[in-house]
Design a protein around this motif. Structure first.
Motif, PDB file in Angstrom:
ATOM      1  N   GLY A  41      16.996   3.960  10.414  1.00  7.40           N
ATOM      2  CA  GLY A  41      15.833   3.500   9.701  1.00  7.40           C
ATOM      3  C   GLY A  41      15.935   1.576   9.721  1.00  7.40           C
ATOM      4  N   PHE A  42      17.138   1.349   9.347  1.00  6.18           N
ATOM      5  CA  PHE A  42      17.376   0.169   9.906  1.00  6.18           C
ATOM      6  C   PHE A  42      16.702  -0.554  10.651  1.00  6.18           C
ATOM      7  CE2 PHE A  42      19.719   1.054   5.994  1.00  6.18           C
ATOM      8  CZ  PHE A  42      18.811   0.429   4.887  1.00  6.18           C
ATOM      9  N   GLY A  43      17.495   0.790  11.868  1.00  4.08           N
ATOM     10  CA  GLY A  43      17.080  -0.342  12.534  1.00  4.08           C
ATOM     11  C   GLY A  43      15.846  -0.072  14.162  1.00  4.08           C
ATOM     12  N   TYR A  44      15.234   1.180  13.541  1.00  2.88           N
ATOM     13  CA  TYR A  44      14.005   1.308  14.218  1.00  2.88           C
ATOM     14  C   TYR A  44      12.541   2.236  13.127  1.00  2.88           C
ATOM     15  CZ  TYR A  44      16.761   2.307  18.218  1.00  2.88           C
ATOM     16  OH  TYR A  44      18.069   2.185  18.851  1.00  2.88           O
ATOM     17  N   GLY A  45      12.888   1.359  11.898  1.00  5.07           N
ATOM     18  CA  GLY A  45      11.969   1.586  10.961  1.00  5.07           C
ATOM     19  C   GLY A  45      10.830   0.742  11.320  1.00  5.07           C
ATOM     20  N   ALA A  46      10.020   1.576   9.958  1.00  6.72           N
ATOM     21  CA  ALA A  46       8.474   0.210  10.922  1.00  6.72           C
ATOM     22  C   ALA A  46       8.615  -1.593   9.411  1.00  6.72           C
ATOM     23  CB  ALA A  46       7.610   1.456   9.905  1.00  6.72           C
ATOM     24  N   ALA A  47       7.850  -2.085  10.358  1.00  7.62           N
ATOM     25  CA  ALA A  47       7.736  -3.300   9.528  1.00  7.62           C
ATOM     26  C   ALA A  47       7.158  -3.142   8.766  1.00  7.62           C
ATOM     27  CB  ALA A  47       7.688  -4.610  10.781  1.00  7.62           C
ATOM     28  N   SER A  48       6.702  -4.102   7.562  1.00  3.90           N
ATOM     29  CA  SER A  48       6.040  -4.312   6.713  1.00  3.90           C
ATOM     30  C   SER A  48       5.580  -5.211   6.608  1.00  3.90           C
ATOM     31  CB  SER A  48       6.505  -5.326   5.511  1.00  3.90           C
ATOM     32  OG  SER A  48       8.542  -5.097   5.366  1.00  3.90           O
ATOM     33  N   ASP A  49       4.216  -4.621   5.698  1.00  7.69           N
ATOM     34  CA  ASP A  49       2.881  -4.539   5.350  1.00  7.69           C
ATOM     35  C   ASP A  49       2.575  -5.031   4.494  1.00  7.69           C
ATOM     36  OD1 ASP A  49       0.232  -4.705   5.973  1.00  7.69           O
ATOM     37  OD2 ASP A  49      -0.174  -2.923   6.858  1.00  7.69           O
ATOM     38  N   ASN A  50       2.229  -7.068   4.818  1.00 10.25           N
ATOM     39  CA  ASN A  50       1.586  -7.322   3.765  1.00 10.25           C
ATOM     40  C   ASN A  50       0.327  -7.284   3.184  1.00 10.25           C
ATOM     41  OD1 ASN A  50       3.922  -7.223   1.805  1.00 10.25           O
ATOM     42  ND2 ASN A  50       4.092  -8.544   4.066  1.00 10.25           N
ATOM     43  N   ASP A  51      -0.782  -6.981   3.985  1.00  8.08           N
ATOM     44  CA  ASP A  51      -2.365  -6.828   3.538  1.00  8.08           C
ATOM     45  C   ASP A  51      -3.028  -6.286   2.727  1.00  8.08           C
ATOM     46  OD1 ASP A  51      -4.848  -7.654   4.458  1.00  8.08           O
ATOM     47  OD2 ASP A  51      -4.530  -6.825   6.938  1.00  8.08           O
ATOM     48  N   PHE A  52      -3.109  -6.758   1.526  1.00  8.21           N
ATOM     49  CA  PHE A  52      -4.057  -5.310   0.639  1.00  8.21           C
ATOM     50  C   PHE A  52      -4.900  -5.639   0.987  1.00  8.21           C
ATOM     51  CE2 PHE A  52       0.575  -7.098  -1.005  1.00  8.21           C
ATOM     52  CZ  PHE A  52       0.061  -5.493  -1.975  1.00  8.21           C
ATOM     53  N   SER A  53      -5.780  -6.115   1.876  1.00 13.53           N
ATOM     54  CA  SER A  53      -7.243  -6.524   2.196  1.00 13.53           C
ATOM     55  C   SER A  53      -7.405  -4.254   2.357  1.00 13.53           C
ATOM     56  CB  SER A  53      -7.888  -7.181   2.880  1.00 13.53           C
ATOM     57  OG  SER A  53      -7.124  -7.044   4.963  1.00 13.53           O
ATOM     58  N   GLY A  54      -8.947  -4.648   2.583  1.00 15.58           N
ATOM     59  CA  GLY A  54      -9.476  -3.126   2.978  1.00 15.58           C
ATOM     60  C   GLY A  54     -10.563  -2.442   1.953  1.00 15.58           C
ATOM     61  N   GLY A  55     -10.711  -1.613   2.620  1.00 14.02           N
ATOM     62  CA  GLY A  55     -12.160  -0.672   1.191  1.00 14.02           C
ATOM     63  C   GLY A  55     -13.318  -1.630   1.870  1.00 14.02           C
ATOM     64  N   ASP A  56     -14.068  -1.772   0.669  1.00 11.05           N
ATOM     65  CA  ASP A  56     -15.636  -1.798   1.074  1.00 11.05           C
ATOM     66  C   ASP A  56     -16.021  -2.863   0.352  1.00 11.05           C
ATOM     67  OD1 ASP A  56     -17.771  -1.202   1.941  1.00 11.05           O
ATOM     68  OD2 ASP A  56     -19.050  -0.516   0.325  1.00 11.05           O
ATOM     69  N   SER A  57     -14.734  -4.131  -0.059  1.00  9.34           N
ATOM     70  CA  SER A  57     -14.989  -4.999  -0.987  1.00  9.34           C
ATOM     71  C   SER A  57     -15.935  -5.909  -0.277  1.00  9.34           C
ATOM     72  CB  SER A  57     -13.780  -5.943  -1.874  1.00  9.34           C
ATOM     73  OG  SER A  57     -13.231  -5.746   0.135  1.00  9.34           O
ATOM     74  N   GLY A  58     -16.378  -7.212  -0.384  1.00 12.47           N
ATOM     75  CA  GLY A  58     -16.916  -8.084  -0.109  1.00 12.47           C
ATOM     76  C   GLY A  58     -15.994  -9.167   1.177  1.00 12.47           C
ATOM     77  N   SER A  59     -15.117  -9.039   0.359  1.00 12.64           N
ATOM     78  CA  SER A  59     -14.348  -9.816   1.357  1.00 12.64           C
ATOM     79  C   SER A  59     -13.737  -8.390   2.228  1.00 12.64           C
ATOM     80  CB  SER A  59     -12.820 -10.375   0.867  1.00 12.64           C
ATOM     81  OG  SER A  59     -12.214  -9.175  -0.445  1.00 12.64           O
ATOM     82  N   ALA A  60     -13.574  -7.946   2.313  1.00  8.50           N
ATOM     83  CA  ALA A  60     -12.937  -6.721   3.359  1.00  8.50           C
ATOM     84  C   ALA A  60     -14.075  -6.659   4.113  1.00  8.50           C
ATOM     85  CB  ALA A  60     -12.592  -5.223   2.741  1.00  8.50           C
ATOM     86  N   ARG A  61     -15.228  -6.874   3.931  1.00 10.16           N
ATOM     87  CA  ARG A  61     -16.503  -7.051   4.925  1.00 10.16           C
ATOM     88  C   ARG A  61     -16.309  -8.107   5.800  1.00 10.16           C
ATOM     89  NH1 ARG A  61     -19.286  -3.800   1.071  1.00 10.16           N
ATOM     90  NH2 ARG A  61     -20.326  -6.211   0.100  1.00 10.16           N
ATOM     91  N   ALA A  62     -16.334  -9.277   4.557  1.00  9.86           N
ATOM     92  CA  ALA A  62     -15.789 -10.327   5.141  1.00  9.86           C
ATOM     93  C   ALA A  62     -14.782 -10.553   6.432  1.00  9.86           C
ATOM     94  CB  ALA A  62     -16.124 -11.689   4.687  1.00  9.86           C
ATOM     95  N   GLN A  63     -13.822  -9.979   6.061  1.00  6.00           N
ATOM     96  CA  GLN A  63     -12.822 -10.061   7.230  1.00  6.00           C
ATOM     97  C   GLN A  63     -12.786  -9.193   8.467  1.00  6.00           C
ATOM     98  OE1 GLN A  63     -10.530 -11.615   6.420  1.00  6.00           O
ATOM     99  NE2 GLN A  63      -9.569 -11.642   8.475  1.00  6.00           N
TER     100      GLN A  63
END
Length: 725
Positions: A41-63
């Protein structure tokens, strides 16, 4: 079968015997398993993901448009803010500024840097404040690679020149680790356990069990992150929750084990009794916490699903440790569970086996009697107090933290302060507009001019057409800051009024970090009631199955809602209104971090159900003996008050230590959960539960299709397996 006779059959009894008799094998298996999982886990675990965007919001479509048609804008950027008391053209100041820019540009993780001496738009009219953008070459630049850049800027400040480096990566790079918070929490828990048990051996078992389980749980959580990504605060949150529930679960089992030894059981039978009674309740309580956490899935947020799964994995491992690793430890300690004990006199208020003496009532019994004599008054006063505490929650605002709410000595806050002074508070809250176009000759001037004329907009940049001629983008800077409510109102006005009325504005989307935060906060607010309803419904089904009473299950749900509402109100008063905020480590007034209330609810609802299980299962056991609700509540409260108080104190200590850490969002969650546990263990368990049960009387035990049980000398079959303590 009597209440004090352990079940000799069943899966839990068999598991307890196996773990007790094969304790060396179980312990070695746990140690080897945790080491293997930790290595992976500590050697090969996944990196953190802090991208809260997504979905169908206006900001998500712009991005989405920006990512597809402007690949050069995908990487993160840093912003260097410069303030020179004698102006940036002063020879000494210019030499320092140019040296810093050259060092930043020479870094292997940065792209070309435009000097403010080359672009007049980067300098204020009085030439005292300037800025420049530092592009990062890779979207996955590590914290360790950005730290030297922050250090370079910080060390260069002085002699009339103030420099600050802003941007999301800079904020993370200069944010220290959690530090001693978890260690302080463990130390506080150790002190509480030592006071409760009076023995170093009994104190150590819950802590060692919980720490080993948390280590394995967090490592496993990192591996699960490859399938379900989670943000970086998840590790701290999972450690905090796992430490609290892990120690509490082990505390209840060790308490039951000690009681069995005092009753004359041998260590093996005492272990079986502890696991088939308290262990059974631990599994139920832990399952409730897991189900409550998984309620976050209904929020529809990819990363919050990751938080739910990751935290659930940690709680699940602590549950398994409580019913497998702890029995093995009990096998090693045997009768020496009270070794290295604190000298103290035996309580005169206890009878045989540690049961409360009927000649002299314990303080908990006397208190229950006071509440039961005036149940309506007690209930009304308690509810009034909780509603007053909850009232501030009606003004709760949600957002995500930015540089403006960071400690004042951070480089990112210095950058924000300089840019706000020179270019306005909205410079750190830009709105990025994106739209599809038919060709590189598309005319966006009507849209840009309409946005520029909008009240609340300070400046608009010229539009840019993508290389493929399929999309265009431009930026607008508000006159208000990232955390201000007026900025959110501006985004809504642009989307609802300005853009639909402007020629060609129908297909223009408002995005950027600022709009993304607004969209995320509003989505949380709209979906939170659904999550609350799902968590309550599932928890009610489980609680009804355990206590076999619809009335008690409904009481638990309502009372838990009151305690959580009060906790919401307290964090709004402290964080958003600023009451005692600086004293508790919050640099300034700020909105509540959007994920905090939706994370708090399932965790707190699950933990509240834990205490409900441990108290009501004892009350149910006493009711099976006597058939009298008042006596059952009094005795149940007396037999659980001490251990529930100790468990709550441990939870409060663990959650409160989050205030020692650097993350303002984790601090908010820790403060809210500590307040909720305090309210639950005091006002709810000590006042409202006995008062409401007294008012309901026989109706407490209503269950469709069930006949009223008669009082017996023993509890109904299965009750002893439900008893929580």
């Amino acid at each position: 079968m009597t209440a004090e006779t352990p079940r000799t059959g069943g899966a839990l009894a068999g598991l307890a015997r196996f773990c007790y008799r094969r304790r060396r094998l179980v312990l070695l298996a746990w140690i080897a398993g945790v080491i293997a999982v930790a290595f992976a886990g500590f050697g090969y675990g996944a990196a953190s993901d802090n991208d809260f965007s997504g979905g169908d919001s206006g900001s998500a479509r712009a991005q989405e448009l920006i990512d597809k048609h402007f690949p050069e804008q995908r990487g993160d950027t840093l912003t260097l803010a410069i303030k020179a008391d004698r102006g940036i053209d002063d020879p000494a100041a210019r030499q320092k500024i140019e040296r810093v820019i050259a060092e930043l540009a020479a870094s292997p993780v940065t792209g070309p840097v435009i000097s403010p001496y080359q672009d007049e738009d980067l300098v204020t009219q009085d030439r005292r404040i300037a800025r420049t953008t530092i592009p990062l070459t890779d979207k996955e630049v590590k914290k360790s690679e950005v730290e030297p850049l922050v250090t370079t800027v910080r060390d260069a400040s002085g002699d009339g020149v103030t420099l600050g480096l802003g941007g999301d990566r800079a904020e993370k790079a200069e944010t220290p680790g959690q530090g001693p918070a978890e260690s302080v929490g463990v130390l506080a828990a150790a002190v509480i356990l030592f006071v409760a048990f009076g023995s170093l051996v009994a104190m150590g078992l819950p802590i060692v069990t919980a720490l080993l389980a948390i280590l394995g749980g967090i490592a496993l959580m990192k591996l699960v992150g490859h399938v379900v990504p989670a943000p970086d605060f998840t590790v701290v949150l999972a450690a905090m929750i796992g430490l609290g529930v892990g120690i509490d679960y082990a505390l209840f089992i060790v308490t039951r084990y000690k009681d069995a030894l005092r009753d004359g059981d041998e260590p093996e039978s005492a272990t079986v009794r502890a696991i088939t009674t308290a262990g059974h309740a631990v599994l139920f309580a832990g399952t409730t916490v897991v189900i409550a956490l998984l309620g976050l899935v209904v929020m529809g947020q990819r990363l919050m699903t990751g938080v739910a799964v990751a935290a659930s994995v940690t709680v699940l491992v602590t549950m398994i440790a409580a019913v497998t690793l702890l029995p093995a430890f009990l096998g090693f300690t045997g009768h020496r569970i009270d070794a290295l004990r604190l000298p103290r006199r035996a309580s005169r208020h206890q009878g045989a086996g540690g049961a409360p003496s009927r000649e002299r009532r314990t303080p908990a019994e006397r208190w229950a009697g006071v509440v039961q004599r005036r149940p309506l008054v007690a209930a009304l006063v308690a509810v009034a107090v909780l509603l007053v505490l909850a009232a501030p929650a009606l003004s709760m605002r949600l957002s995500l933290p930015d540089a403006s709410v960071q400690p004042r000595d951070r480089s990112s806050y210095i950058s924000y302060e300089i840019l706000s002074e020179g270019f306005g508070p909205g410079y750190g809250a830009p709105l990025i507009f994106a739209t599809r176009v038919g060709s590189r000759d598309a005319d966006l001037r009507p849209v840009v001019e309409a946005v520029g004329r909008t009240e609340g907009i300070a400046h608009v940049t010229p539009p840019r057409i993508s290389e493929d001629g399929r999309a265009a983008t431009f930026m607008a800077f508000p006159t208000t800051g990232y955390q201000e409510e007026a900025t959110a109102d501006l985004v809504h006005r642009l989307r609802d009024d300005v853009l639909p009325r402007a020629p060609g504005g129908e297909g223009v989307h408002v995005g950027g970090p600022n709009a993304g935060t607004i969209d995320f906060a509003e989505e949380v607010g709209s979906r939170l009631p659904l999550m609350i309803a799902v968590v309550i419904a599932l928890s009610l089904v489980l609680l009804i199955a355990l206590v076999r009473s619809v009335t008690i299950a409904l009481q638990a749900a309502v009372l838990n809602l009151l305690s959580i509402g009060a906790a919401y109100g307290v964090i709004v008063a402290v964080v958003q209104w600023g009451w005692l905020g600086p004293a508790l480590g919050f640099p300034t007034e700020m909105p509540i971090t959007a994920w905090v209330p939706m994370m708090m609810f399932p965790v707190l609802f699950g933990l509240s159900m834990d205490y409900e299980v441990f108290l009501i299962s004892r009350v149910r056991e006493e009711y099976g003996r006597t058939g009298d609700t008042r006596t059952a509540v009094t005795r149940g409260l007396a037999r659980t008050a001490k251990v529930i108080t100790a468990a709550a104190a441990i939870m409060i200590a663990v959650f409160t230590t989050s205030l020692l850490g650097p993350d303002v969002s984790v601090k908010q969650g820790g403060l809210g959960m500590a307040v909720a546990v305090l309210i639950d263990a005091s006002i709810i368990r000590m006042v409202l539960v006995p008062a409401v049960m007294e008012l309901c009387g026989k109706a407490n035990w209503w269950m469709p299709g069930r006949r009223e049980p008669k009082a017996t000398s023993a509890p109904p079959a299965g009750v002893e397996a439900e008893a929580g303590v």
